[in-house]
Scaffold this active site. Structure first.
Site, short mmCIF file in Angstrom:
data_model
loop_
_atom_site.label_atom_id
_atom_site.label_comp_id
_atom_site.label_asym_id
_atom_site.label_seq_id
_atom_site.Cartn_x
_atom_site.Cartn_y
_atom_site.Cartn_z
N HIS A 127 -1.26 1.22 7.54
CA HIS A 127 -1.86 1.13 6.21
C HIS A 127 -1.91 2.52 5.59
O HIS A 127 -2.24 3.50 6.24
CB HIS A 127 -3.27 0.55 6.35
N CYS A 161 0.83 -1.20 0.00
CA CYS A 161 0.00 0.00 0.00
C CYS A 161 0.87 1.26 0.00
O CYS A 161 0.45 2.30 -0.49
CB CYS A 161 -0.96 0.01 1.18
#
Ligand SMILES: [Zn+2]
Ligand SMILES: [Zn+2]
Ligand SMILES: [Zn+2]
Ligand SMILES: [Zn+2]
Ligand SMILES: [Zn+2]
Ligand SMILES: [Zn+2]
Lengths: 626, 111
Positions: A544, A228
Site C-alpha cells: 500500500h 493507491c
C-alpha cells in the site's frame, strides 16, 4: 575527447615561459616518472611520496613545515614558508632550469620564478591516471551485483540512449551562452494590486473556500481498486509548489490546449485534478477520468509494469511533457525515451529536470570521457547489508572514503543505519568498470579498464529521489522488496554532490576536468527542503502506498480518501520510497516571463505560501511561458 | 647532471647551517609518521566547511582578485594576503577540538 578541453578552464590558461622552456627541453618524461611517486590519500587526494611512511622534509633546513615543493628536475625538496623560509625558491634561483616544482601535498605544479601555480594538461593527465589506477586496484569498488544475483530494477534501460555526448552538449552550450548571460535573477517584489487590478480581481476571480481547518488543495482521493500507486503520486504532484502555481494560474487547460482535439492530454487531465483538489470541496475525489486517460496513454509504453508508484510518476510526467508544447526540436523527438531533456521548456522539465555528469577515466592513459545525462529523478541503490559487510573496512578504499563516511555517520541517529546521504555518497563514489563493461578509450583506441564517477551537474528546482526497494533478478526471474529503513533529512544541502565539488575533491585542481566558472555559477541554490514522501508498506504485490505532505509547516498523511495531520516523528519513521525536495529559494529567471513586467516574477520562500489571487488573475495569463 | 626524480631522498646538505629541530618540529614529524596528521587535516577540513569558513575565505579571495585584476595576482600573493585573515577567522571551538585531539595523540605516544 578534444572538445572536453575546449570548454574546460585550461584552454583560457596560458602557460608561463618557464613551463614552456621546461617542456621544450624535457618533454613529458618527467611527468611519467613522477606518476610512480604519487600516493593517493583520503578522499582521493594525491601527494608525492616514495613510500607510505616517508616524511618529506626540506633538504636545506630539514623541516617539514609550511608548503613543501619537489623540484621537477632533481627531486630536491624545498620549503615555502613566506616571508623568510623559501628554500624552494633559493634552489630554483641557484640552478638554472630548476624553476618548476611540484607541491608535495597536492601534486600541483608551481613556478618558483613566477611565484604562481601553473597548469599543464599532460601533467594533469599523468596525475589523473595515477589516481584512477590506484582506485581501480583498491578492489572493493567493483560494482556490487546485489545480493543473490539481484540487481536494482532500473527504469533507465533507455538511459544510455539519451546520453548527450559532451561535444553536442558543448556545441549547444556555446550557442546558448549568449542567451544564458542575459538571464539574471530578479529581486522579489511583493505584488500589491493596483486599484484597477483589484477591480479585475473582484470581478473575474472566484475566491477559494477556506474552511479554516486544512490548507487549500488538501483533498482525499478515492481508491478505485488498487490505485493507491496513482493517488500517492497525484498528491505529491498536486503539492509540488512550482507545478501547483503553474496549473492554478491556468497555464494549461482544455480551452488553451491544442492537443485536446487530436488525442488524450495528460496535461489537461492534470489540470482537472488540480481544479478538483483546489475547489474547496473536501469530500474525497475520484480521479477516474485521469486514471482512464493515463491508462490509454501508458498502454503505448511497452513493458510497462503497473502498480509501481515510481513508474507511474515517470510515465505521468512524460505524458504531461509530451503535450505541453515544447520549443526545442530535439525535445519533440525524444518524447518516448527521455523524460529529462534539458532543452525542453515544458513545465515538467522546468520543475524536475536535472543533469547528471559521468566521468569515465581510462586507467592506462588517464584520458577522461565526460557525458551528461538528463534526468527527472535520481534513483538510488540501497547500501548493501550495512553493518555486516566487512569488505568496507579492509581495503584502501575505506581510507579513501573515510572523509565522506564521517559525514554520513554524523547525519545518522544510530550508526549503521541507511541514510539518504549514505545512498548519495554511494551514488557519487568512484566505481570500477571491469572487464565486462570495458570502456572504449578514444585516446588508446582500445577497450580499457576504467573508473566511473557520477556527480550532479545541475540541480532541478524539485529534486525527486527514488529509493530502489524493488529488485529483480533476471537469473531467477523473480522480484523482491527490500524492507529497510532509510533515514532522510527534512533539509538537505546538495552542495557536496555537485560536479564542481566532487571533481575537485577527487582530483584537486586539474584544469582538464574543471568546467568554466560561468557554468559553475549557474547553480542558484543547493539547499532543499522536504515537502512530500511516498511510502510503501507491505509485500511486493500486496502493498500500500501513502503520501506525507508538508503544508504550512504541518505534516499531513494522505491515505487514499483519508487525510489526517501527523507529527514530524511519524514522517521520520516512515519507510520512504520516493522523496520530494524543493529548493529553499525558488528563483524564477526574468527570461522565463514574457510579459516584460518583471515585477510579476516571484520568489517563493519555503514553497508553501501561495497567493490565491493567481487563480484567475488575467494579468498573469502571459506570465509563465508554457 | 640531471638526476631522476625517484632517486632516494638524500638530504643534500646545503652550505647553510641547519637549526636544531624545535619541539614543534618533533611533534609535527611524529604526527606525520603516525598518519594522524592526515586524519587531523581531514577533520579540520570538514569542520571549516561546516562552519562556513571556506565559503567566506573563497569570497575574500574573489574580492581580492577583482580588486587586483585576475592576470596580475599570483597564488603566492593570494596566500600571503589571505593567510592572516584566514587564521583569525578560525572559530575557537574548532581550535579547541583540534588541540584536544593533538593532546590525546601526544599522550598515547608518550605512554
Ligand atoms: Zn627549508
Ligand atoms: Zn632541482
Ligand atoms: Zn614561470
Ligand atoms: Zn492539454
Ligand atoms: Zn518537457
Ligand atoms: Zn586510454
Amino acid at each position: 575527447m578534444t572538445s572536453l578541453r575546449k570548454r574546460s578552464v585550461g584552454d583560457e590558461y596560458k602557460p608561463c615561459q618557464h613551463l614552456l622552456n621546461y617542456k621544450a627541453r624535457h618533454g613529458v618524461r618527467g611527468f611519467h616518472i613522477l606518476q610512480k611517486c604519487l600516493r593517493i590519500r583520503p578522499p582521493g587526494r594525491v601527494s608525492i611520496k616514495r613510500d607510505e611512511k616517508e616524511v618529506q622534509r626540506c633538504a636545506s633546513c630539514g623541516r617539514a613545515r609550511g608548503r613543501l615543493y619537489a623540484c621537477l628536475l632533481c627531486a630536491t625538496i624545498g620549503c615555502w614558508v613566506p616571508p623568510d623560509m623559501m628554500h624552494a625558491r633559493s634552489h630554483a634561483l641557484s640552478r638554472p632550469g630548476h624553476d618548476l616544482v611540484v607541491d608535495v601535498d597536492r601534486a600541483e605544479l608551481f613556478c618558483c620564478i613566477c611565484n604562481d601555480q601553473v597548469y599543464d594538461p599532460d601533467f594533469d593527465r599523468a596525475v589523473i591516471c595515477a589516481q584512477s589506477a590506484a582506485l581501480y586496484s583498491a578492489g572493493s569498488i567493483v560494482k556490487e551485483e546485489g545480493v543473490n544475483g539481484f540487481t536494482g530494477v532500473s527504469l533507465r534501460t533507455d538511459r544510455e540512449k539519451c546520453l548527450i555526448d559532451m561535444d553536442q552538449y558543448m556545441l549547444d552550450g556555446s550557442k546558448k551562452s549568449e542567451k544564458r548571460r542575459k538571464t539574471r535573477r530578479v529581486e522579489y517584489r511583493p505584488w500589491v494590486p493596483s486599484p484597477e487590478e483589484q477591480v479585475v480581481l473582484r470581478h473575474r476571480s472566484t475566491p477559494l473556500v477556506e474552511d479554516g481547518s486544512l490548507p487549500s488543495g488538501l483533498r482525499g482521493l478515492n481508491n478505485l481498486g488498487s490505485t493507491c500507486f496513482m493517488n500517492s503520486v497525484l498528491q505529491a504532484l498536486l503539492h509540488t509548489p512550482p507545478l501547483r502555481n503553474y496549473f492554478l494560474s491556468d497555464r494549461h487547460n482544455r480551452t488553451l490546449c491544442q492537443h485536446r482535439a487530436s488525442h488524450i492530454c495528460l496535461g489537461c487531465e492534470m489540470d482537472a485534478v488540480f481544479s478538483a483538489a483546489f475547489s474547496g470541496d473536501r469530500t474525497p475525489y475520484s480521479p477516474a477520468q485521469f486514471l482512464y486517460s493515463w491508462w490509454r496513454h501508458a498502454s503505448n509504453l511497452a513493458g510497462y509494469e503497473q502498480q509501481d508508484a515510481h513508474e507511474f510518476f515517470i510515465s505521468t510526467v512524460n505524458g504531461i511533457h509530451a503535450n505541453s508544447g515544447t520549443t526545442s526540436p530535439r525535445a519533440k523527438h525524444s518524447q518516448s525515451s527521455s523524460a529529462g531533456d534539458m532543452d525542453c521548456r515544458c513545465i515538467i522539465h522546468r520543475v524536475f529536470s536535472g543533469l547528471l555528469r559521468s566521468d569515465v577515466t581510462c586507467i592506462i592513459c588517464g584520458f577522461t570521457s565526460t557525458t551528461f545525462d538528463p534526468c527527472v529523478d535520481i534513483s538510488l541503490d540501497l547500501e548493501p547489508n550495512i553493518g555486516s559487510d566487512k569488505s568496507f573496512t579492509d581495503s584502501n578504499l575505506a581510507n579513501i572514503e573515510s572523509g565522506r563516511e564521517l559525514k554520513g555517520a554524523s547525519g545518522s541517529a544510530f550508526p549503521g543505519a541507511s541514510t539518504l546521504l549514505g545512498c548519495l555518497d554511494r551514488f557519487t563514489r568512484p566505481e570500477k568498470l571491469g572487464v565486462k563493461e570495458k570502456f572504449f578509450c578514444k585516446n588508446c583506441q582500445l577497450p580499457q579498464e576504467s573508473i566511473k564517477q557520477m556527480s550532479i551537474r545541475k540541480l532541478p528546482l524539485v529534486l525527486c529521489f527514488h529509493i530502489k526497494r524493488f529488485e529483480h533478478s533476471s537469473m531467477r526471474n523473480a522480484s523482491r522488496k527490500i524492507d529497510r529503513y532509510v533515514q532522510f533529512p527534512f533539509s538537505l544541502d546538495m552542495a557536496s554532490y555537485l560536479s564542481s565539488s566532487i571533481v575537485r575533491l577527487r582530483h584537486g585542481n586539474r584544469l582538464l576536468l574543471i568546467e568554466n566558472e560561468g557554468y559553475e555559477q549557474q547553480v542558484p541554490s543547493s539547499e532543499f527542503e522536504l515537502f512530500a514522501v511516498i511510502t510503501h508498506s507491505g509485500k511486493l504485490d500486496a502493498g500500500h502506498y501513502i503520501t506525507f505532505l508538508r503544508l504550512g509547516g504541518q505534516w499531513y498523511k494522505c491515505d487514499d480518501a483519508w487525510i489526517t495531520s501527523v507529527s514530524d516523528e511519524v514522517v521520520r519513521a516512515s519507510q520512504g520510497y520516493m522523496l520530494f525536495y524543493v529548493q529553499k529559494t525558488l528563483c524564477y529567471k526574468a527570461s522565463e516571463f514574457s510579459t516584460g513586467r518583471e515585477n510579476y516574477c516571484w520568489i517563493e520562500q519555503n514553497g508553501n505560501h501561495f497567493n490565491p489571487g493567481f487563480l484567475s488573475n488575467p494579468l498573469l495569463e502571459n506570465g509563465v511561458s508554457a | 647532471m640531471r638526476a631522476s626524480i625517484n632517486r632516494p631522498p638524500t638530504p643534500d646538505v646545503d652550505e647553510e647551517k641547519r637549526d636544531e629541530p624545535t619541539l614543534q618540529d618533533i611533534i609535527n614529524i611524529k604526527l606525520i609518521e603516525s598518519g594522524e596528521k592526515e586524519n587531523l587535516k581531514e577533520l579540520l577540513r570538514e569542520r571549516l566547511i561546516e562552519c562556513g569558513w571556506r565559503d567566506e575565505l573563497k569570497a575574500q579571495c574573489r574580492a581580492l582578485m577583482r580588486k587586483r585584476g585576475r592576470s596580475n595576482t599570483t597564488v603566492d600573493e593570494l596566500v600571503r594576503n589571505i593567510t592572516p585573515k584566514g587564521r583569525a577567522m578560525v572559530p575557537d571551538d574548532i581550535k579547541a577540538e583540534l588541540l584536544q585531539r593533538i593532546q590525546s595523540f601526544l599522550m598515547s605516544v608518550a605512554l
